[in-house]
Design a protein around this motif. Structure first.
Motif, PDB file in Angstrom:
ATOM      1  N   HIS A  99      -6.613  -6.368  14.539  1.00  0.00           N
ATOM      2  CA  HIS A  99      -5.485  -5.425  14.508  1.00  0.00           C
ATOM      3  C   HIS A  99      -4.671  -5.501  13.213  1.00  0.00           C
ATOM      4  N   ASP A 100      -4.996  -6.429  12.311  1.00  0.00           N
ATOM      5  CA  ASP A 100      -4.294  -6.557  11.030  1.00  0.00           C
ATOM      6  C   ASP A 100      -5.059  -5.815   9.948  1.00  0.00           C
ATOM      7  N   TYR A 101      -4.324  -5.103   9.112  1.00  0.00           N
ATOM      8  CA  TYR A 101      -4.919  -4.318   8.037  1.00  0.00           C
ATOM      9  C   TYR A 101      -4.058  -4.443   6.791  1.00  0.00           C
ATOM     10  N   TYR A 102      -4.627  -4.018   5.677  1.00  0.00           N
ATOM     11  CA  TYR A 102      -3.890  -3.914   4.422  1.00  0.00           C
ATOM     12  C   TYR A 102      -4.163  -2.550   3.814  1.00  0.00           C
ATOM     13  N   VAL A 103      -3.148  -2.004   3.177  1.00  0.00           N
ATOM     14  CA  VAL A 103      -3.362  -0.910   2.249  1.00  0.00           C
ATOM     15  C   VAL A 103      -3.059  -1.514   0.880  1.00  0.00           C
ATOM     16  N   THR A 104      -4.050  -1.527   0.025  1.00  0.00           N
ATOM     17  CA  THR A 104      -3.889  -2.001  -1.344  1.00  0.00           C
ATOM     18  C   THR A 104      -3.810  -0.757  -2.205  1.00  0.00           C
TER      19      THR A 104
ATOM     20  N   TRP B 276     -11.731   3.291   3.326  1.00  0.00           N
ATOM     21  CA  TRP B 276     -12.014   2.002   3.972  1.00  0.00           C
ATOM     22  C   TRP B 276     -13.031   1.203   3.169  1.00  0.00           C
ATOM     23  N   ILE B 277     -12.685  -0.044   2.856  1.00  0.00           N
ATOM     24  CA  ILE B 277     -13.627  -0.911   2.143  1.00  0.00           C
ATOM     25  C   ILE B 277     -14.003  -2.146   2.957  1.00  0.00           C
ATOM     26  N   GLY B 278     -13.515  -2.242   4.180  1.00  0.00           N
ATOM     27  CA  GLY B 278     -13.927  -3.317   5.077  1.00  0.00           C
ATOM     28  C   GLY B 278     -13.209  -4.622   4.851  1.00  0.00           C
ATOM     29  N   ARG B 279     -13.922  -5.703   5.124  1.00  0.00           N
ATOM     30  CA  ARG B 279     -13.343  -7.043   4.998  1.00  0.00           C
ATOM     31  C   ARG B 279     -13.555  -7.523   3.567  1.00  0.00           C
ATOM     32  N   VAL B 280     -12.618  -7.152   2.726  1.00  0.00           N
ATOM     33  CA  VAL B 280     -12.669  -7.464   1.301  1.00  0.00           C
ATOM     34  C   VAL B 280     -11.388  -8.219   0.949  1.00  0.00           C
ATOM     35  N   SER B 281     -11.487  -9.207   0.105  1.00  0.00           N
ATOM     36  CA  SER B 281     -10.306  -9.989  -0.275  1.00  0.00           C
ATOM     37  C   SER B 281      -9.328  -9.122  -1.071  1.00  0.00           C
ATOM     38  N   GLY B 282      -8.084  -9.559  -1.075  1.00  0.00           N
ATOM     39  CA  GLY B 282      -7.069  -8.874  -1.870  1.00  0.00           C
ATOM     40  C   GLY B 282      -7.412  -8.882  -3.348  1.00  0.00           C
ATOM     41  N   LEU B 283      -7.996  -9.973  -3.817  1.00  0.00           N
ATOM     42  CA  LEU B 283      -8.378 -10.081  -5.221  1.00  0.00           C
ATOM     43  C   LEU B 283      -9.432  -9.027  -5.589  1.00  0.00           C
ATOM     44  N   LYS B 284     -10.435  -8.857  -4.726  1.00  0.00           N
ATOM     45  CA  LYS B 284     -11.473  -7.856  -5.000  1.00  0.00           C
ATOM     46  C   LYS B 284     -10.911  -6.441  -4.906  1.00  0.00           C
ATOM     47  N   ALA B 285     -10.038  -6.193  -3.942  1.00  0.00           N
ATOM     48  CA  ALA B 285      -9.420  -4.867  -3.819  1.00  0.00           C
ATOM     49  C   ALA B 285      -8.565  -4.568  -5.045  1.00  0.00           C
ATOM     50  N   GLU B 286      -7.837  -5.582  -5.502  1.00  0.00           N
ATOM     51  CA  GLU B 286      -7.003  -5.415  -6.691  1.00  0.00           C
ATOM     52  C   GLU B 286      -7.863  -5.135  -7.918  1.00  0.00           C
ATOM     53  N   LYS B 287      -8.962  -5.839  -8.049  1.00  0.00           N
ATOM     54  CA  LYS B 287      -9.872  -5.632  -9.183  1.00  0.00           C
ATOM     55  C   LYS B 287     -10.414  -4.200  -9.185  1.00  0.00           C
ATOM     56  N   LEU B 288     -10.680  -3.671  -8.001  1.00  0.00           N
ATOM     57  CA  LEU B 288     -11.184  -2.306  -7.866  1.00  0.00           C
ATOM     58  C   LEU B 288     -10.174  -1.276  -8.395  1.00  0.00           C
ATOM     59  N   LEU B 289      -8.887  -1.529  -8.182  1.00  0.00           N
ATOM     60  CA  LEU B 289      -7.847  -0.561  -8.552  1.00  0.00           C
ATOM     61  C   LEU B 289      -7.170  -0.850  -9.895  1.00  0.00           C
ATOM     62  N   ARG B 290      -7.316  -2.069 -10.380  1.00  0.00           N
ATOM     63  CA  ARG B 290      -6.644  -2.465 -11.627  1.00  0.00           C
ATOM     64  C   ARG B 290      -7.010  -1.526 -12.775  1.00  0.00           C
ATOM     65  N   GLY B 291      -6.003  -1.116 -13.526  1.00  0.00           N
ATOM     66  CA  GLY B 291      -6.217  -0.244 -14.683  1.00  0.00           C
ATOM     67  C   GLY B 291      -6.243   1.236 -14.347  1.00  0.00           C
ATOM     68  N   ARG B 292      -6.196   1.578 -13.090  1.00  0.00           N
ATOM     69  CA  ARG B 292      -6.179   2.995 -12.693  1.00  0.00           C
ATOM     70  C   ARG B 292      -4.778   3.548 -12.923  1.00  0.00           C
ATOM     71  N   LYS B 293      -4.699   4.754 -13.381  1.00  0.00           N
ATOM     72  CA  LYS B 293      -3.412   5.368 -13.730  1.00  0.00           C
ATOM     73  C   LYS B 293      -3.041   6.495 -12.766  1.00  0.00           C
ATOM     74  N   THR B 294      -3.348   6.306 -11.491  1.00  0.00           N
ATOM     75  CA  THR B 294      -2.982   7.268 -10.456  1.00  0.00           C
ATOM     76  C   THR B 294      -2.053   6.565  -9.479  1.00  0.00           C
ATOM     77  N   PRO B 295      -0.743   6.818  -9.563  1.00  0.00           N
ATOM     78  CA  PRO B 295       0.166   6.186  -8.611  1.00  0.00           C
ATOM     79  C   PRO B 295      -0.227   6.534  -7.175  1.00  0.00           C
ATOM     80  N   TYR B 296      -0.162   5.534  -6.316  1.00  0.00           N
ATOM     81  CA  TYR B 296      -0.441   5.645  -4.881  1.00  0.00           C
ATOM     82  C   TYR B 296      -1.908   5.924  -4.567  1.00  0.00           C
ATOM     83  N   LEU B 297      -2.790   5.573  -5.500  1.00  0.00           N
ATOM     84  CA  LEU B 297      -4.224   5.526  -5.231  1.00  0.00           C
ATOM     85  C   LEU B 297      -4.422   4.297  -4.338  1.00  0.00           C
ATOM     86  N   PHE B 298      -5.154   4.427  -3.226  1.00  0.00           N
ATOM     87  CA  PHE B 298      -5.210   3.325  -2.279  1.00  0.00           C
ATOM     88  C   PHE B 298      -6.588   3.111  -1.672  1.00  0.00           C
ATOM     89  N   VAL B 299      -6.775   1.885  -1.183  1.00  0.00           N
ATOM     90  CA  VAL B 299      -7.908   1.529  -0.330  1.00  0.00           C
ATOM     91  C   VAL B 299      -7.332   0.892   0.933  1.00  0.00           C
TER      92      VAL B 299
END
Length: 126
Positions: free
Chosen positions: A57-62, A26-49
């Motif tokens: 009631h709305d959520y995202y798994v990035t 869980w990373i809280g109320r973080v924009s998609g851009l920031k979540a993407e930046k956190l994971l960009r370049g990682r080489k582990t398929p299905y690594l998620f936040v």
């Protein structure tokens, strides 16, 4: 992947939304851009936040896809008398004893053992 909570009673007394917000990914109320930046370049398929969506009631798994591209999968959690449900175009439920870990692979469209929560970050860096 198995996320351990302190006690079974603690898990049983939390709602699915509380369980999601207590999840190690869980990373809280973080924009998609920031979540993407956190994971960009990682080489582990299905690594998620997991992160909050725009409405209650709305959520995202990035997550990192099998081809290392970044995906933002929205989903909605609802609770009814018969259990909790997730929706994302299609959906699943009712779940009574299941946790978010039991269904995250369904939301991400991958195998249950493929999911890896991203937990090694400083929340201050977001």
């Amino acid at each position: 992947m198995e996320i351990l909570y302190q006690t079974e009673d603690e898990l049983a007394s939390t709602t699915i939304e509380q369980q999601t917000q207590l999840h190690p990914a869980w990373i809280g109320r973080v924009s998609g851009l920031k979540a993407e930046k956190l994971l960009r370049g990682r080489k582990t398929p299905y690594l998620f936040v997991l992160r909050a969506g725009e409405c209650e009631h709305d959520y995202y798994v990035t997550f990192v896809g099998h081809d290392f591209s970044i995906h933002h999968q929205p989903f909605v959690l609802t609770t009814k008398e018969e259990g909790w449900f997730f929706e994302q175009g299609g959906g699943g439920g009712p779940f009574v004893e299941a946790t978010i870990d039991d269904v995250i692979h369904l939301i991400m469209h991958c195998g249950k053992n493929d999911c890896t929560p991203f937990m090694n970050f400083e929340s201050k860096s977001l």
